[in-house]
Design a protein around this motif. Structure first.
Motif, short mmCIF file in Angstrom:
data_model
loop_
_atom_site.label_atom_id
_atom_site.label_comp_id
_atom_site.label_asym_id
_atom_site.label_seq_id
_atom_site.Cartn_x
_atom_site.Cartn_y
_atom_site.Cartn_z
N LEU A 170 -24.41 25.48 -13.37
CA LEU A 170 -25.00 24.76 -14.65
C LEU A 170 -25.95 23.73 -14.28
O LEU A 170 -25.71 23.14 -13.25
CB LEU A 170 -23.54 24.37 -15.39
N TRP A 171 -27.07 23.66 -15.05
CA TRP A 171 -28.07 22.63 -14.97
C TRP A 171 -27.39 21.49 -16.04
O TRP A 171 -26.70 21.54 -16.94
CB TRP A 171 -29.10 23.03 -15.69
N LYS A 172 -27.60 20.25 -15.19
CA LYS A 172 -27.15 18.88 -16.09
C LYS A 172 -28.40 17.98 -16.07
O LYS A 172 -29.36 18.17 -15.08
CB LYS A 172 -26.25 18.41 -15.05
N VAL A 173 -28.88 17.49 -17.22
CA VAL A 173 -29.93 16.39 -17.25
C VAL A 173 -29.52 15.00 -16.50
O VAL A 173 -28.62 14.70 -16.65
CB VAL A 173 -29.89 16.25 -18.71
N TYR A 174 -30.63 15.01 -15.79
CA TYR A 174 -30.65 13.51 -14.92
C TYR A 174 -31.24 12.60 -15.59
O TYR A 174 -30.71 11.55 -15.92
CB TYR A 174 -31.23 13.90 -13.47
N LEU A 175 -32.46 13.18 -16.21
CA LEU A 175 -33.30 12.04 -17.05
C LEU A 175 -34.17 12.66 -18.00
O LEU A 175 -34.71 13.78 -17.57
CB LEU A 175 -33.72 11.11 -16.40
N ASP A 176 -34.47 12.05 -18.97
CA ASP A 176 -35.42 12.69 -20.22
C ASP A 176 -36.43 11.49 -20.18
O ASP A 176 -35.90 10.36 -20.98
CB ASP A 176 -34.71 12.99 -21.23
N THR A 177 -37.76 11.42 -20.09
CA THR A 177 -38.51 10.38 -20.18
C THR A 177 -38.80 10.13 -21.80
O THR A 177 -39.08 9.03 -22.11
CB THR A 177 -39.98 10.66 -19.77
N ALA A 178 -38.42 11.13 -22.61
CA ALA A 178 -38.36 10.63 -24.04
C ALA A 178 -37.00 10.28 -24.40
O ALA A 178 -36.91 9.64 -25.72
CB ALA A 178 -38.63 12.10 -24.81
N GLU A 179 -35.92 10.09 -23.50
CA GLU A 179 -34.89 9.33 -23.98
C GLU A 179 -34.30 10.03 -25.29
O GLU A 179 -33.49 9.54 -26.02
CB GLU A 179 -34.98 8.04 -24.09
N VAL A 180 -34.29 11.66 -25.01
CA VAL A 180 -33.38 12.31 -26.30
C VAL A 180 -32.50 13.09 -25.74
O VAL A 180 -31.30 12.97 -25.91
CB VAL A 180 -34.73 13.12 -26.85
N VAL B 75 -26.34 21.89 -19.79
CA VAL B 75 -27.24 23.11 -20.66
C VAL B 75 -26.58 24.38 -20.38
O VAL B 75 -26.87 25.32 -19.46
CB VAL B 75 -28.76 23.11 -19.99
N LYS B 76 -25.99 24.50 -21.24
CA LYS B 76 -24.78 25.77 -21.21
C LYS B 76 -25.46 26.99 -21.68
O LYS B 76 -25.33 28.13 -21.32
CB LYS B 76 -23.52 25.52 -21.92
N ASP B 77 -26.67 27.16 -22.59
CA ASP B 77 -27.22 28.10 -23.19
C ASP B 77 -28.49 28.42 -22.28
O ASP B 77 -29.27 29.32 -22.47
CB ASP B 77 -27.77 28.26 -24.55
N GLY B 78 -28.74 27.64 -21.20
CA GLY B 78 -30.11 27.98 -20.38
C GLY B 78 -31.38 27.59 -21.06
O GLY B 78 -32.21 27.73 -20.55
N LYS B 79 -31.30 26.67 -22.20
CA LYS B 79 -32.52 26.45 -22.88
C LYS B 79 -32.52 25.02 -23.12
O LYS B 79 -31.42 24.36 -23.55
CB LYS B 79 -32.57 27.19 -24.14
N ILE B 80 -33.41 24.27 -23.05
CA ILE B 80 -33.70 22.79 -23.28
C ILE B 80 -35.08 22.46 -24.05
O ILE B 80 -35.97 23.11 -23.74
CB ILE B 80 -33.64 21.78 -21.86
N LEU B 81 -34.70 21.35 -25.15
CA LEU B 81 -35.99 21.10 -25.87
C LEU B 81 -36.66 20.16 -25.21
O LEU B 81 -35.83 18.90 -25.20
CB LEU B 81 -35.55 21.04 -27.20
N LEU B 82 -38.00 20.09 -25.37
CA LEU B 82 -38.76 18.82 -24.62
C LEU B 82 -39.55 18.32 -25.74
O LEU B 82 -40.33 18.98 -26.33
CB LEU B 82 -39.64 19.15 -23.51
N GLU B 83 -39.55 16.96 -25.98
CA GLU B 83 -40.45 16.20 -26.75
C GLU B 83 -41.87 16.31 -26.33
O GLU B 83 -42.04 16.55 -25.05
CB GLU B 83 -40.09 14.99 -27.05
N ARG B 84 -42.70 16.25 -26.91
CA ARG B 84 -44.29 16.07 -26.66
C ARG B 84 -44.36 14.97 -25.59
O ARG B 84 -43.86 14.11 -25.35
CB ARG B 84 -45.11 16.10 -27.90
N HIS B 85 -45.32 15.44 -24.56
CA HIS B 85 -45.71 14.55 -23.39
C HIS B 85 -44.31 13.92 -22.93
O HIS B 85 -44.33 12.74 -22.83
CB HIS B 85 -46.56 13.25 -24.05
N SER B 86 -43.41 14.77 -22.34
CA SER B 86 -42.22 14.14 -21.80
C SER B 86 -42.08 15.10 -20.65
O SER B 86 -42.58 16.14 -20.48
CB SER B 86 -41.07 14.49 -22.83
#
Length: 603
Positions: A567-577, A584-595
């Motif tokens: 499984l993939w796990k989030v280490y960091l998100d520059t948008a802090e969301v 990430v259980k469904d294999g998809k992740i949403l990224l904010e703009r410019h992140s």
């Protein structure tokens, strides 16, 4: 104290001392040109040459004539002998207590090979000899370019601001007080902007304004340390040596930015570099390939272990056969990464090429910002330069900065603008640290230092250029992020392996060592036109995925599957969301703009 003067050897150039004797060989300066551009017609023998010897303890001097017959071509040789008298104290019998000037028709001649200087009553006085320095077993850390985090700074500007909190601001000693700070950040090598005795005002420019050369490029005594950079200007050389010794003890290397002019010949340039290596234990140099005999330097036996950094050059003559010691100062990296950071169309292809840009023979010095441009904070705060303070009607400095102000020019209180700038700063640090070259950090970028939009602060010896250390507390989140990214690069070996990536499954773990993706796995749109790139690093049962959304809208990324149902796990998100350690259980992740989102997984 008496001095005996007689004819000496006019070659080799420089000063050679034995006991109380010394030989000074120097070159007569070229004839000055008249107002019509023609040289003066005076014969060398018609010029009045003198040597003025200074007693550094008594602050007195004696002047003696230099015989015209001691000339060979344009070179002179002068032999001096110090003869103590009964009235002299024992201490004054040492050559170390004396300095000199050579005068031609009453004007001081620069001593190109002069290795140490003092200012006396506003005049330059060259020293006959410096006191021996105890290096106390000093050795170079001998770091590989692949392991270096390089930090470029201006010695005076680094601690001159009152907020620096050091005792001796703007000096080598002030910098030494910040060594622990640099180690905590993760830095292990310093590039010092010119510390040799450069001219603050270039008399050949014909400038009549009050601007001064702050950066230090141009005419200089390239072998002498700048006295003003030491807490005790009378012992500037010793001050720099103490700094280098202290840095070496902490495992940090020291490189000098040394930019010669067209006037110095090859022999002098080689002698100058050898001097800094032998006498100051300098580990390397940043040189200008157009002004420097790179081929001769790389083939010089004494410099064989010295790091040489410059623009593109031919390294086939390199005499160092054991490891990389030369590096390309990678100017193209700056523009390409800035364009990708901004989200320019077509920039994703160049970005992917940079991830693979690595050599086993030489290093690459990579950076998003440097002293000749915006700081990192200004890169996300200004669309255009603001160099009015330079006195050239804002016409100087680079006009193409590939910057983006995130919606407002200059300082802003708009929440969305500030949020985007915070995001872009984090993005910039990721882009600079996680490529395959040697990251260069420009001093102060780790806490958001600003030059108020000035991208050519060569003449700003003031708070425009000086680092404002108050920002370290205000922007501690940025410092902590920068330090974390540096630590992550060192900790996770697959992000920067010993050998270049080959894009195949080299460790037989089911995934290539590096692979590129778009919003769907294993497929990248034509030249990354949609500004969405995924980069996966894998090896030994571990994988990292860097998802880059440089688009101006939110984007959903489908992630490549990990072997053994990892499984993939989030280490960091520059948008802090997306929260840290979120699976990430469904294999998809949403990224904010410019992140940018960093994910990791084990399998």
């Amino acid at each position: 104290m008496d001095w005996e003067i007689k004819r000496g050897q006019p070659w080799p150039y420089g000063l050679f001392v034995w006991q109380n004797h010394l030989n000074l060989a120097f070159e007569l300066p070229e004839k000055k040109k008249t107002g019509r551009g023609n040289p003066e017609n005076s014969h060398p023998d018609e010029r009045k040459l003198e040597i003025r010897i200074y007693d550094l303890l008594k602050k007195t001097s004696v002047t003696m004539p230099i015989n015209a017959g001691w000339r060979l071509g344009r070179s002179y040789g002068v032999c001096l002998e110090l003869q103590p008298t009964e009235a002299d104290g024992a201490g004054r019998a040492s050559i170390e207590n004396y300095g000199y000037q050579v005068l031609c028709n009453g004007e001081t001649i620069p001593m190109l090979y002069g290795k140490a200087k003092r200012r006396m009553a506003g005049k330059d006085v060259y020293l006959f000899k410096e006191k021996a320095f105890d290096w106390d077993g000093d050795v170079s850390p001998k770091l590989d370019f692949d392991d270096i985090i390089l930090y470029k700074l201006h010695v005076r500007g680094f601690t001159k601001h009152a907020s620096s909190g050091v005792e001796r601001r703007g000096t080598f000693e002030g910098l030494a007080e910040k060594i622990s700070y640099l180690k905590e950040l993760g830095v292990n090598a310093l590039e010092l902007m010119p510390v040799y005795d450069f001219k603050t005002v270039n008399p050949e420019d014909g400038q009549k304004d009050e601007r001064k050369n702050y950066w230090g490029y141009g005419p200089a005594d390239f072998m002498a340390v700048k006295p003003e950079y030491a807490a005790d200007p009378e012992h500037a050389g010793e001050s720099l040596k103490r700094l280098i010794r202290a840095l070496h003890r902490e495992g940090m290397e020291v490189y000098l930015e040394l930019l010669f002019t067209k006037k110095e010949d090859t022999e002098f340039k080689l002698a100058c570099l050898r001097h800094w290596v032998l006498d100051y234990h300098v580990d390397g140099f940043h040189l200008n390939a157009e002004m420097t005999p790179i081929k001769e330097i790389l083939s010089d036996a004494l410099l064989a272990d010295t790091k040489i950094m410059s623009e593109n050059f031919d390294g086939s003559c390199d005499k160092n056969v054991c490891g990389k010691r030369r590096a390309i100062y990678h100017n193209a990296f700056q523009d390409g990464m800035r364009q990708f950071l901004r989200g320019d169309e077509g920039s994703a292809g160049r970005f992917m090429a940079q991830i693979l840009n690595r050599s086993t023979e030489q290093g690459y010095i990579q950076y998003l910002v440097n002293n000749n441009g915006f700081t990192m904070m200004d890169l996300v705060t200004y669309d255009g330069r603001h160099n009015e303070a330079n006195g050239e009607h804002n016409l100087d400095g680079p006009s193409w900065n590939f910057s983006w102000n995130c919606g407002a020019e200059g300082v802003s209180r708009k929440k969305e603008v500030l949020r985007l700038r915070r995001q872009q700063l984090k993005n910039a640090w990721i882009l600079n640290v996680f490529q395959q070259g040697t990251p260069l950090i420009y001093a102060g970028d780790e806490f958001g230092n600003s030059q108020k939009g000035n991208n050519n602060a060569w003449c700003q010896d003031n708070e425009i250029s000086w680092l404002n250390w108050n920002l370290l507390k205000k922007n501690d989140w940025l410092y902590n992020f920068a330090a974390e990214m540096i630590q992550l690069r060192r900790k996770v070996k697959i992000l920067h392996p010993e050998k270049p990536y080959v894009q195949t499954d080299v460790s037989a773990n089911g995934l290539p060592d590096v692979s590129f993706h778009g919003k769907v796995p294993w497929f990248v749109g034509e030249d990354g036109w949609d500004r969405c790139i995924g980069c996966m690093y894998a090896g030994d049962g571990e994988a990292w995925y860097f998802a880059y959304n440089m688009n101006s809208i939110r984007e959903t990324f489908s992630l490549p599957s990990l072997p053994k149902r990892g499984l993939w796990k989030v280490y960091l998100d520059t948008a802090e969301v997306n929260a840290k350690d979120m699976e990430v259980k469904d294999g998809k992740i949403l990224l904010e703009r410019h992140s940018i989102v960093l994910l990791w997984g084990e399998y």
